[in-house]
Design a protein around this motif. Structure first.
Motif, short mmCIF file in Angstrom:
data_model
loop_
_atom_site.label_atom_id
_atom_site.label_comp_id
_atom_site.label_asym_id
_atom_site.label_seq_id
_atom_site.Cartn_x
_atom_site.Cartn_y
_atom_site.Cartn_z
N UNK A 76 0.82 -1.21 0.00
CA UNK A 76 0.00 0.00 0.00
C UNK A 76 0.85 1.26 0.00
N UNK A 77 1.98 1.22 0.72
CA UNK A 77 2.87 2.39 0.72
C UNK A 77 3.39 2.67 -0.69
N UNK A 78 3.89 1.64 -1.36
CA UNK A 78 4.40 1.82 -2.72
C UNK A 78 3.25 2.07 -3.69
N UNK A 79 2.17 1.31 -3.55
CA UNK A 79 1.05 1.47 -4.47
C UNK A 79 0.45 2.86 -4.46
N UNK A 80 0.44 3.50 -3.29
CA UNK A 80 -0.15 4.84 -3.16
C UNK A 80 0.85 5.96 -3.40
N UNK A 81 2.13 5.63 -3.49
CA UNK A 81 3.15 6.67 -3.70
C UNK A 81 2.98 7.30 -5.08
N UNK A 82 3.06 8.61 -5.13
CA UNK A 82 2.86 9.34 -6.38
C UNK A 82 4.20 9.79 -6.95
N UNK A 83 4.95 8.85 -7.50
CA UNK A 83 6.22 9.17 -8.13
C UNK A 83 6.20 8.77 -9.60
N UNK A 84 7.27 9.12 -10.30
CA UNK A 84 7.32 8.84 -11.74
C UNK A 84 7.69 7.40 -12.06
N UNK A 85 8.17 6.66 -11.07
CA UNK A 85 8.74 5.33 -11.31
C UNK A 85 7.69 4.33 -11.78
N UNK A 86 8.16 3.36 -12.54
CA UNK A 86 7.36 2.17 -12.84
C UNK A 86 7.20 1.39 -11.53
N UNK A 87 5.97 1.14 -11.13
CA UNK A 87 5.73 0.45 -9.86
C UNK A 87 5.45 -1.03 -10.13
N UNK B 43 22.43 -15.79 -12.11
CA UNK B 43 21.84 -14.55 -11.61
C UNK B 43 22.06 -13.40 -12.58
N UNK B 44 23.12 -13.46 -13.38
CA UNK B 44 23.34 -12.44 -14.41
C UNK B 44 22.27 -12.54 -15.51
N UNK B 45 21.93 -13.78 -15.88
CA UNK B 45 20.86 -13.96 -16.86
C UNK B 45 19.56 -13.35 -16.33
N UNK B 46 19.27 -13.62 -15.05
CA UNK B 46 18.05 -13.09 -14.43
C UNK B 46 18.05 -11.57 -14.42
N UNK B 47 19.17 -10.96 -14.01
CA UNK B 47 19.24 -9.50 -13.93
C UNK B 47 19.09 -8.86 -15.30
N UNK B 48 19.75 -9.44 -16.31
CA UNK B 48 19.67 -8.88 -17.66
C UNK B 48 18.24 -8.97 -18.19
N UNK B 49 17.59 -10.09 -17.94
CA UNK B 49 16.21 -10.28 -18.38
C UNK B 49 15.28 -9.27 -17.71
N UNK B 50 15.52 -9.05 -16.42
CA UNK B 50 14.68 -8.13 -15.65
C UNK B 50 14.86 -6.69 -16.13
N UNK B 51 16.10 -6.28 -16.35
CA UNK B 51 16.36 -4.91 -16.81
C UNK B 51 15.74 -4.69 -18.19
N UNK B 52 15.87 -5.66 -19.08
CA UNK B 52 15.27 -5.54 -20.41
C UNK B 52 13.75 -5.40 -20.31
N UNK B 53 13.16 -6.18 -19.42
CA UNK B 53 11.70 -6.12 -19.24
C UNK B 53 11.28 -4.76 -18.71
N UNK B 54 12.00 -4.26 -17.70
CA UNK B 54 11.67 -2.95 -17.14
C UNK B 54 11.85 -1.85 -18.18
N UNK B 55 12.92 -1.92 -18.95
CA UNK B 55 13.17 -0.90 -19.97
C UNK B 55 12.03 -0.87 -20.99
N UNK B 56 11.61 -2.04 -21.44
CA UNK B 56 10.51 -2.11 -22.41
C UNK B 56 9.21 -1.57 -21.80
N UNK B 57 8.97 -1.89 -20.52
CA UNK B 57 7.75 -1.41 -19.86
C UNK B 57 7.76 0.11 -19.72
#
Length: 392
Positions: free
Chosen positions: A100-111, A369-383
């Motif tokens: 709820x704290x993050x969900x209600x926060x009004x920032x520019x970030x992808x939540x 873990x590098x594969x995981x991190x790279x996949x995650x960053x790519x997903x966030x960037x696309x989002x």
């Protein structure tokens, strides 16, 4: 990219979440990104990580049943930090106050709500075991799924740590945007670390010769890990075959488990091994990993075992089941000690050389873990780019 994780499960004293996030910080730093964790602490403090990344401890009350962990309550200290840090992405994984704290926060970030566990399976289904089957329990606790739906509506993405957890939530009617399986620090684990002298020493601790079979269990002493099921199974097999079990872990059930194995001559409990090279040698030197938890949505320990060339004995539900493959694993009915004993016996009857060769082959295919991190960053960037395109 700057990612901030508001994480109630990050403990000053260690644990799986801390291990995952500390490593993720270092990997992302090497990739040119930054991960900052906001965690409940005993006092406000800032702690830099040597490999990159940072922890912002926020003074918060301790959990009454486990003082190693804290509980966020006031939103203001967390949202003030989020405003100051101005992340590109903010993650959280707790469905309680942080959601709820993050969900209600009004920032520019992808939540992003990044689910790492399944409270329905870990608690409700376990508490009511023997009263009702899992589908009925989930119908009774449909209010919890509706509760999740309310805070998820405030997030841009709902991500899970693997396909098993995504399937569970989708069966309950929630929309999962992506399943991001975790990886391990594979450089620590290898079949080449097998040490026959260490194996013999561990079997000797179990009162057995080196011709016996050494089973390894790794995980917290907690009811959701279902160690009594594993212990019961090993005792059943031990009546007719020389089998030893070494359990590495600690937790709220330590005294219960200590009493449980007091009369078991071939089962030993040892504290967790935090030295990663030594832990990897132990992992590679056993004959199989035996696992009890059916609630875990992702089998991180099972992945480390496979990377070590270790065959698996795991329940047919939960994240470990997704990792197990017939050439190097046996599965059993979850929560069933008789079925687990049958899986151990089947493994003992298999050709050991062929079994280990299959496990060694699988070890080279484990995601890092590098594969995981790279996949995650790519997903966030696309989002993020997709969101910008919609706003343009």
């Amino acid at each position: 990219m700057r990612i901030v994780d508001v994480n109630e499960f990050y403990s000053p004293t260690g644990g799986g979440v801390r291990t995952y996030l500390d490593r993720k910080m270092a990997v992302l730093a090497e990739m040119g990104h930054e991960l900052i964790v906001i965690a409940p602490g005993r006092a406000d403090a800032v702690e830099d990580r040597p490999g990159g990344g940072r922890i912002h401890w926020v003074k918060a009350p301790r959990l009454p049943f486990d003082r190693s962990y804290g509980l966020f309550w006031d939103a203001e200290p967390v949202t003030r930090l989020l405003d100051m840090l101005d992340p590109d992405v903010v993650e959280t994984s707790s469905p309680w106050r942080p959601a709820w704290i993050v969900g209600n926060w009004q920032g520019r970030a992808l939540k992003v709500f990044f689910a790492h566990n399944d409270n329905m399976a870990a608690y409700a289904a376990r508490w009511l075991e023997g009263v009702a089957d899992t589908p009925r329990v989930e119908r009774w606790f449909a209010w919890y799924t509706r509760y999740m739906g309310r805070f998820l509506a405030r997030f841009d993405r709902f991500v899970t740590n693997g396909a098993e957890l995504a399937r569970r939530h989708e069966r309950r009617g929630l929309n999962v945007d992506a399943a991001m399986p975790l990886g391990i620090e594979r450089g620590h684990f290898s079949p080449a670390l097998r040490d026959e002298r260490l194996r013999a020493a561990l079997l000797d601790q179990c009162g057995l010769p080196d011709s016996a079979t050494l089973l390894l269990g790794v995980g917290r002493h907690h009811p959701e890990k279902r160690w009594p099921t594993v212990i019961d199974a090993v005792e059943r097999v031990g009546g007719s075959a020389p089998v030893g079990l070494v359990l590495l872990g600690d937790g709220v059930d330590r005294e219960v488990l200590t009493r449980r194995v007091a009369d078991s001559p071939h089962i030993r409990l040892f504290r967790p091994v935090h030295d990663r090279p030594r832990f990897a040698r132990i992992m590679a030197s056993a004959d199989a990993l035996v696992h009890g938890s059916d609630a875990e949505p992702f089998g991180l320990v099972a992945l480390e075992a496979v990377a070590s060339g270790l065959p698996l004995i795991v329940p047919d539900e939960g994240g470990a089941a997704d990792i197990a493959r017939p050439p190097f694993a046996e599965t059993y009915r979850a929560r069933d000690a008789v079925s687990c004993a049958g899986a151990i016996r089947r493994l003992l009857r298999r050709d050991r050389a062929i079994l280990r060769a299959a496990a060694r082959h699988a070890s080279g295919q484990v995601m890092t873990d590098r594969d995981h991190a790279a996949m995650l960053v790519d997903y966030y960037r696309e989002a993020i780019e997709g969101r910008r395109a919609l706003a343009a």
